[in-house]
Design an enzyme around this catalytic site. Structure first.
Site, PDB file in Angstrom:
ATOM      1  N   TRP A 187      -5.312  -3.347  -8.838  1.00  0.00           N
ATOM      2  CA  TRP A 187      -3.983  -3.226  -8.816  1.00  0.00           C
ATOM      3  C   TRP A 187      -3.547  -4.294  -9.920  1.00  0.00           C
ATOM      4  O   TRP A 187      -4.144  -5.335 -10.048  1.00  0.00           O
ATOM      5  CB  TRP A 187      -3.587  -4.087  -7.356  1.00  0.00           C
ATOM      6  N   GLU A 228      -4.597   1.332  -7.088  1.00  0.00           N
ATOM      7  CA  GLU A 228      -3.411   0.948  -5.978  1.00  0.00           C
ATOM      8  C   GLU A 228      -2.094   0.907  -6.492  1.00  0.00           C
ATOM      9  O   GLU A 228      -1.741   0.005  -7.504  1.00  0.00           O
ATOM     10  CB  GLU A 228      -4.185  -0.233  -5.290  1.00  0.00           C
ATOM     11  N   LYS A 230       2.140  -0.105  -6.066  1.00  0.00           N
ATOM     12  CA  LYS A 230       3.063  -1.123  -5.448  1.00  0.00           C
ATOM     13  C   LYS A 230       4.365  -0.640  -5.852  1.00  0.00           C
ATOM     14  O   LYS A 230       4.864  -0.269  -6.913  1.00  0.00           O
ATOM     15  CB  LYS A 230       2.723  -2.413  -5.888  1.00  0.00           C
ATOM     16  N   ASP A 261      -1.761   1.053   0.052  1.00  0.00           N
ATOM     17  CA  ASP A 261      -1.305  -0.298   0.938  1.00  0.00           C
ATOM     18  C   ASP A 261      -0.354   0.022   1.496  1.00  0.00           C
ATOM     19  O   ASP A 261       1.009   0.220   1.125  1.00  0.00           O
ATOM     20  CB  ASP A 261      -1.303  -1.146  -0.209  1.00  0.00           C
ATOM     21  N   HIS A 264       2.895  -1.683   0.616  1.00  0.00           N
ATOM     22  CA  HIS A 264       3.237  -1.608  -0.762  1.00  0.00           C
ATOM     23  C   HIS A 264       4.478  -0.349  -1.049  1.00  0.00           C
ATOM     24  O   HIS A 264       4.698   0.067  -1.889  1.00  0.00           O
ATOM     25  CB  HIS A 264       2.329  -1.285  -1.663  1.00  0.00           C
ATOM     26  N   HIS A 288      -5.479  -0.212   2.217  1.00  0.00           N
ATOM     27  CA  HIS A 288      -5.292  -1.687   2.692  1.00  0.00           C
ATOM     28  C   HIS A 288      -4.291  -1.639   3.690  1.00  0.00           C
ATOM     29  O   HIS A 288      -3.279  -1.303   3.624  1.00  0.00           O
ATOM     30  CB  HIS A 288      -4.554  -2.271   1.265  1.00  0.00           C
ATOM     31  N   ASP A 296       8.850  -4.645   0.437  1.00  0.00           N
ATOM     32  CA  ASP A 296       7.530  -4.500   0.051  1.00  0.00           C
ATOM     33  C   ASP A 296       6.752  -5.761   0.077  1.00  0.00           C
ATOM     34  O   ASP A 296       7.004  -6.652  -0.557  1.00  0.00           O
ATOM     35  CB  ASP A 296       7.637  -4.021  -1.271  1.00  0.00           C
ATOM     36  N   ASP A 298       3.199  -7.920   2.711  1.00  0.00           N
ATOM     37  CA  ASP A 298       1.914  -7.839   3.161  1.00  0.00           C
ATOM     38  C   ASP A 298       1.892  -8.901   4.399  1.00  0.00           C
ATOM     39  O   ASP A 298       1.649 -10.126   4.254  1.00  0.00           O
ATOM     40  CB  ASP A 298       0.687  -8.018   2.314  1.00  0.00           C
ATOM     41  N   ASP A 328      -5.404  -6.307   4.174  1.00  0.00           N
ATOM     42  CA  ASP A 328      -4.464  -7.089   2.910  1.00  0.00           C
ATOM     43  C   ASP A 328      -3.424  -7.620   3.476  1.00  0.00           C
ATOM     44  O   ASP A 328      -2.268  -6.988   3.796  1.00  0.00           O
ATOM     45  CB  ASP A 328      -4.153  -6.005   1.727  1.00  0.00           C
TER      46      ASP A 328
END
Length: 421
Positions: A187, A228, A230, A261, A264, A288, A296, A298, A328
């Site tokens: 990523w 990955e 985002k 993810d 993301h 993830h 966006d 986590d 994640d």
């Protein structure tokens, strides 16, 4: 003893109830036992790592909060992880970032070698864990003007290409030593804060840099590469080179795992509905498991509708064998060990809920056009006692069921984390 007897008794009752709709709870638990969750090391120290722990956190990442007890050394982090794994049923994996090298040697990201992670391998073997890996394309002076692999500066690109190549060798080393395939997940944070004129150029440079990194074939029994996407990050609100469309195309065309993810994407865009579609074309999937809140980001995984949907999609579509599941998130406002345990156990619970469905029966009713039965069953299943099955799973794995694990975390915090702080 009384509590254990109650757990067993409640499980037997739940087992009978599920049997009435054709679900074998013992078989469901056998399947759950086989599923490995890859815990992310960076929850334990707020994504600081050990190569430059006092440096600024860059790359659109921000860990907020100042809860006491963050790990400051590899040994402290491993101790926290041991406590965490002791509270999660089953045997799992640890996901390391490159900045978590454990060495007294003066090294940089373009000079890291397998030997700098030998202590992690020794520890993983002792604990019976697998190891996954990630290049670290952030929090470094060579992350310049918001770019790494997609940088217009060849010197910058070359530095990060070398880093990427070396991480693949480290992941290969992990796989050879642990006997479990190490997923090496790429990523990068590259992007612009405001609207760019050239959106193609950075993506072309990123594609070519990745091709150079992946040029050497490695044994997939030891390591697999994942890429990955985002949506955006702090300082890259207007544009990211590594968008979902870019990595979906790259992963499929280059025979790489595609990493999704859950944190993301836009909060109204879910990844659960992407899994079955991607599975038809991709070599495999990396998840993830995370949670977006308004943007966006986590956040610690909770038992929300999307987590349950991810579990159902994986189980109903027989995608578990081609999907690697990792966590994640990073939250420094709460006990970090508790954050790990909450996220991992909730992910397992979501999978268990799905495993306790009469999937074949429901698919048949759907093919027959009996949507009434489909609706009634899927709704009534929401009231079935999956929690009693989960408590039994914890008991048989020798970990606390219910709120019992929180008492252990609070004791660990008092005796270890607060002393450390």
């Amino acid at each position: 003893m009384a509590k254990k007897e109650a757990i067993i008794r409640n499980y037997e009752t739940a087992k009978q109830r599920y049997a009435e709709i054709g679900v074998d709870t013992d078989a469901a638990l056998e399947n759950l036992q086989k599923i490995k969750i890859s815990l992310h090391c960076w929850q334990g120290d707020d994504v600081r790592g050990f190569l430059n722990p006092d440096g600024d956190l860059t790359g659109g990442i921000m860990a907020t909060g100042n809860y006491p007890g963050a790990a400051h050394t590899p040994s402290e982090l491993r101790k926290d992880l041991e406590k965490t794994f002791s509270l999660i049923p089953g045997k799992h994996k640890l996901n390391l970032h490159a900045i978590y090298a454990d060495t007294d040697e003066k090294i940089d990201l373009d000079t890291i070698e397998p030997k700098h992670f030998a202590s992690w391998v020794d520890w993983a073997k002792e604990q019976g864990l697998g190891l996954d890996f990630n290049p670290t394309f952030f929090s470094h002076p060579m992350y310049k003007d918001g770019f790494t692999l997609a940088s217009p500066d060849k010197t910058v690109r070359d530095f990060w290409v070398e880093h990427g190549k070396r991480t693949r060798k480290i992941a290969e080393y992990f796989g050879k030593e642990t006997g479990q395939t190490s997923i090496n997940n790429f990523w990068i944070p590259d992007g612009y804060k405001d609207n760019p004129v050239d959106t193609l150029g950075p993506r072309r440079r990123l594609m070519e840099a990745l091709d150079e990194i992946f040029a050497e074939p490695l044994n997939p029994a030891y390591t697999e590469d994942a890429v990955e996407s985002k949506l955006f990050g702090l300082g890259a609100e207007a544009y990211t080179a590594g968008s979902h469309e870019f990595y979906m195309g790259y992963g499929i065309s280059r025979n790489k795992l595609v990493c999704l993810d859950a944190g993301h994407f836009h909060p109204t865009e879910v990844i659960s509905n992407k899994l079955s579609a991607l599975s038809l074309f991709s070599k495999g999937l990396m998840l993830h498991v995370s949670r977006p809140v308004r943007w966006d980001s986590d956040h610690v995984v909770i038992m929300d509708d999307e987590l349950a949907a991810i579990g159902r999609e994986l189980v109903r579509n027989n995608l578990l064998e081609k999907t690697n599941i990792g966590l994640d998130f990073f939250d420094a406002t709460i006990n970090r060990v508790a954050a790990w345990v909450v996220g991992a156990r909730n992910t397992q619970k979501a999978l268990l809920k799905a495993l306790l469905e009469p999937t074949d029966f429901l698919k048949q009713k759907e093919l027959e056009g009996d949507f009434t039965t489909r609706l009634v069953y899927t709704e009534e299943l929401k009231d079935f006692p999956y929690g009693d099955v989960w408590h039994y799973f914890c008991e048989t794995n020798g970990v606390p069921a219910g709120l019992g694990w929180l008492e252990e975390v609070q004791k660990y915090e008092k005796e270890t984390l607060l002393v450390r702080a």
